[in-house]
Motif scaffolding. Sequence first.
Motif, PDB file in Angstrom:
ATOM      1  N   ILE A 112       0.649  -1.300  -0.076  1.00 41.51           N
ATOM      2  CA  ILE A 112      -0.045  -0.268  -0.209  1.00 41.51           C
ATOM      3  C   ILE A 112       0.741   1.076  -0.119  1.00 41.51           C
ATOM      4  O   ILE A 112       2.086   0.992   0.468  1.00 41.51           O
ATOM      5  N   THR A 114       0.671   5.850  -0.539  1.00 41.88           N
ATOM      6  CA  THR A 114       0.797   7.065  -0.632  1.00 41.88           C
ATOM      7  C   THR A 114       1.848   7.987  -1.029  1.00 41.88           C
ATOM      8  O   THR A 114       2.627   8.155  -0.831  1.00 41.88           O
ATOM      9  N   GLY A 120      -1.348  11.665   4.886  1.00 41.54           N
ATOM     10  CA  GLY A 120      -1.924  12.498   6.300  1.00 41.54           C
ATOM     11  C   GLY A 120      -3.491  12.397   5.566  1.00 41.54           C
ATOM     12  O   GLY A 120      -4.180  13.564   6.369  1.00 41.54           O
ATOM     13  N   GLY A 122      -5.577  10.664   4.802  1.00 40.82           N
ATOM     14  CA  GLY A 122      -7.037   9.372   4.438  1.00 40.82           C
ATOM     15  C   GLY A 122      -6.642   8.468   3.608  1.00 40.82           C
ATOM     16  O   GLY A 122      -7.431   7.530   3.443  1.00 40.82           O
ATOM     17  N   ALA A 124      -4.407   6.153   3.001  1.00 40.32           N
ATOM     18  CA  ALA A 124      -4.538   4.417   3.068  1.00 40.32           C
ATOM     19  C   ALA A 124      -5.980   4.350   4.273  1.00 40.32           C
ATOM     20  O   ALA A 124      -5.175   3.570   3.717  1.00 40.32           O
ATOM     21  N   ARG A 125      -6.057   4.663   4.625  1.00 41.49           N
ATOM     22  CA  ARG A 125      -6.572   4.533   5.871  1.00 41.49           C
ATOM     23  C   ARG A 125      -7.948   4.208   4.176  1.00 41.49           C
ATOM     24  O   ARG A 125      -8.914   3.164   4.668  1.00 41.49           O
ATOM     25  N   TYR A 150       9.889   1.000   8.755  1.00 42.03           N
ATOM     26  CA  TYR A 150      10.721   2.443   8.019  1.00 42.03           C
ATOM     27  C   TYR A 150      10.675   3.193   8.651  1.00 42.03           C
ATOM     28  O   TYR A 150      11.931   3.304   8.239  1.00 42.03           O
ATOM     29  N   THR A 177       5.003   3.808   9.376  1.00 39.52           N
ATOM     30  CA  THR A 177       4.184   3.132   8.377  1.00 39.52           C
ATOM     31  C   THR A 177       3.488   1.906   9.640  1.00 39.52           C
ATOM     32  O   THR A 177       2.036   1.687   9.532  1.00 39.52           O
ATOM     33  N   ALA A 180       0.932   4.269  11.299  1.00 36.92           N
ATOM     34  CA  ALA A 180      -0.101   4.297  10.571  1.00 36.92           C
ATOM     35  C   ALA A 180      -1.101   3.041  10.598  1.00 36.92           C
ATOM     36  O   ALA A 180      -2.400   3.338  10.709  1.00 36.92           O
ATOM     37  N   LYS A 183      -3.163   2.756  14.327  1.00 41.24           N
ATOM     38  CA  LYS A 183      -4.195   3.209  14.251  1.00 41.24           C
ATOM     39  C   LYS A 183      -5.582   3.375  13.205  1.00 41.24           C
ATOM     40  O   LYS A 183      -6.703   3.354  13.769  1.00 41.24           O
TER      41      LYS A 183
HETATM   42  C1  COA Z   1       2.259   4.528   5.842  1.00 45.08           C
HETATM   43  C2  COA Z   1       1.447   4.900   4.756  1.00 45.08           C
HETATM   44  C3  COA Z   1       0.748   4.357   3.626  1.00 45.08           C
HETATM   45  C4  COA Z   1       0.536   6.216   5.080  1.00 45.08           C
HETATM   46  O1  COA Z   1      -0.580   6.913   4.077  1.00 45.08           O
HETATM   47  P1  COA Z   1      -1.465   8.249   4.277  1.00 45.08           P
HETATM   48  O2  COA Z   1      -2.535   8.138   3.530  1.00 45.08           O
HETATM   49  O3  COA Z   1      -0.467   8.765   4.870  1.00 45.08           O
HETATM   50  O4  COA Z   1      -2.218   7.513   5.909  1.00 45.08           O
HETATM   51  P2  COA Z   1      -3.867   7.851   6.330  1.00 45.08           P
HETATM   52  O5  COA Z   1      -3.629   8.900   5.935  1.00 45.08           O
HETATM   53  O6  COA Z   1      -4.630   7.725   5.998  1.00 45.08           O
HETATM   54  O7  COA Z   1      -2.872   7.936   7.611  1.00 45.08           O
HETATM   55  C5  COA Z   1      -4.018   6.929   8.232  1.00 45.08           C
HETATM   56  C6  COA Z   1      -3.518   7.123   9.864  1.00 45.08           C
HETATM   57  O8  COA Z   1      -2.211   7.045  10.318  1.00 45.08           O
HETATM   58  C7  COA Z   1      -1.829   7.965  10.899  1.00 45.08           C
HETATM   59  N1  COA Z   1      -0.181   8.238  10.268  1.00 45.08           N
HETATM   60  C8  COA Z   1       0.326   8.684   9.152  1.00 45.08           C
HETATM   61  N2  COA Z   1       1.310   8.763   9.103  1.00 45.08           N
HETATM   62  C9  COA Z   1       1.787   8.544   9.853  1.00 45.08           C
HETATM   63  C10 COA Z   1       3.041   9.005  10.752  1.00 45.08           C
HETATM   64  N3  COA Z   1       3.926   8.911   9.492  1.00 45.08           N
HETATM   65  N4  COA Z   1       2.740   8.138  12.010  1.00 45.08           N
HETATM   66  C11 COA Z   1       1.645   8.097  12.442  1.00 45.08           C
HETATM   67  N5  COA Z   1       1.196   7.874  12.399  1.00 45.08           N
HETATM   68  C12 COA Z   1       0.135   8.840  11.112  1.00 45.08           C
HETATM   69  C13 COA Z   1      -2.894   9.357  10.494  1.00 45.08           C
HETATM   70  O9  COA Z   1      -2.614  10.249  11.735  1.00 45.08           O
HETATM   71  C14 COA Z   1      -4.188   8.235  10.584  1.00 45.08           C
HETATM   72  O10 COA Z   1      -4.411   7.926  11.765  1.00 45.08           O
HETATM   73  P3  COA Z   1      -5.486   9.112  12.376  1.00 45.08           P
HETATM   74  O11 COA Z   1      -6.202   9.474  11.906  1.00 45.08           O
HETATM   75  O12 COA Z   1      -5.999   8.339  14.121  1.00 45.08           O
HETATM   76  O13 COA Z   1      -4.845  10.593  13.102  1.00 45.08           O
HETATM   77  C15 COA Z   1       1.699   6.186   3.777  1.00 45.08           C
HETATM   78  O14 COA Z   1       3.136   7.048   4.986  1.00 45.08           O
HETATM   79  C16 COA Z   1       3.394   5.673   2.698  1.00 45.08           C
HETATM   80  O15 COA Z   1       3.305   5.432   1.570  1.00 45.08           O
HETATM   81  N6  COA Z   1       4.368   5.277   3.456  1.00 45.08           N
HETATM   82  C17 COA Z   1       5.302   4.736   2.450  1.00 45.08           C
HETATM   83  C18 COA Z   1       5.063   2.757   2.025  1.00 45.08           C
HETATM   84  C19 COA Z   1       4.782   2.120   3.142  1.00 45.08           C
HETATM   85  O16 COA Z   1       5.064   2.348   3.913  1.00 45.08           O
HETATM   86  N7  COA Z   1       3.914   1.039   2.943  1.00 45.08           N
HETATM   87  C20 COA Z   1       3.152   0.529   3.540  1.00 45.08           C
HETATM   88  C21 COA Z   1       4.581  -0.788   3.644  1.00 45.08           C
HETATM   89  S1  COA Z   1       3.762  -1.938   2.673  1.00 45.08           S
END
Ligand code: COA
Length: 221
Positions: A112, A114, A120, A122, A124-125, A150, A177, A180, A183
Amino acid sequence: MERDRNASVSQSYVIRPTQWADAEQLERLQEIVFPTLSDHQRFKAQHYRKHIELFPAGQFVAVAGDRVIGMTTSIRLNFDFAHGHHTFDEVFQNGWLTAHHPEGQWLYGADIGTHPEFRGLGIARELYRARQQSVQQLGLLGQVTVGMLYGFSEVCRDMGIDAYYEELALGRRSDPTISAQCKIGFQMRGLVRDYLEDPACANSGVLLVLDAKQEVAGRGL
Ligand SMILES: CC(C)(COP(=O)(O)OP(=O)(O)OC[C@H]1O[C@@H](n2cnc3c(N)ncnc32)[C@H](O)[C@@H]1OP(=O)(O)O)[C@@H](O)C(=O)NCCC(=O)NCCS
């Protein structure tokens, strides 16, 4: 599904099933989202087109206009939690995901991501929510995945991966990662060493589970 909720960034996006025409953008997004992952473990355009044929109910993207800004790839398989150690390559199958089992009881998330400019919001959610809807519609047991550690790269000079995982599991540390994913509702089921080839996380990840009975935590679109 549409959202425009982050006032400071003010971006709206839609979550929808992956389409054939998304494949080239998805190949580029892989490089942006997984910059330290070994290139041979990144999905390419031809893989994405195959995934749509293989298991369309497991492939989703987030799009802002014509731009693909988020993606997830998943398959069905049976998972033995008593022998939870496995490798990405066993699932990845050179990108073709032939480990997909049409009758498998679990939705296995291969990845997955973003785009960094859209984190941030939503996304991934909502991608996880789309996956959970597939789980429930198909009558599966839930989602299983391996989240990558990560945040480890920032502290790797001071501690080993086992200590990092332990602190995370005890709630004493946050990881960009895994935190998130937790959560969103996933539960940690153990460290998976030598999962893939990515020095940023010492090749390690965390086995994560989201039961079918659970809803994805947090606000919807
Ligand atoms: C991990 C990842 C997919 C999150 O994507 P995103 O679209 O920013 O996530 P969301 O906005 O849906 O956030 C979902 C929840 O996680 C939390 N969150 C997001 N990034 C965070 C971080 N760096 N540290 C702590 N919490 C985090 C958000 O606050 C949210 O929780 P809340 O609404 O209760 O506050 C993104 O950071 C990413 O692409 N990372 C690199 C690739 C990766 O690690 N992929 C997953 C492994 S396969």
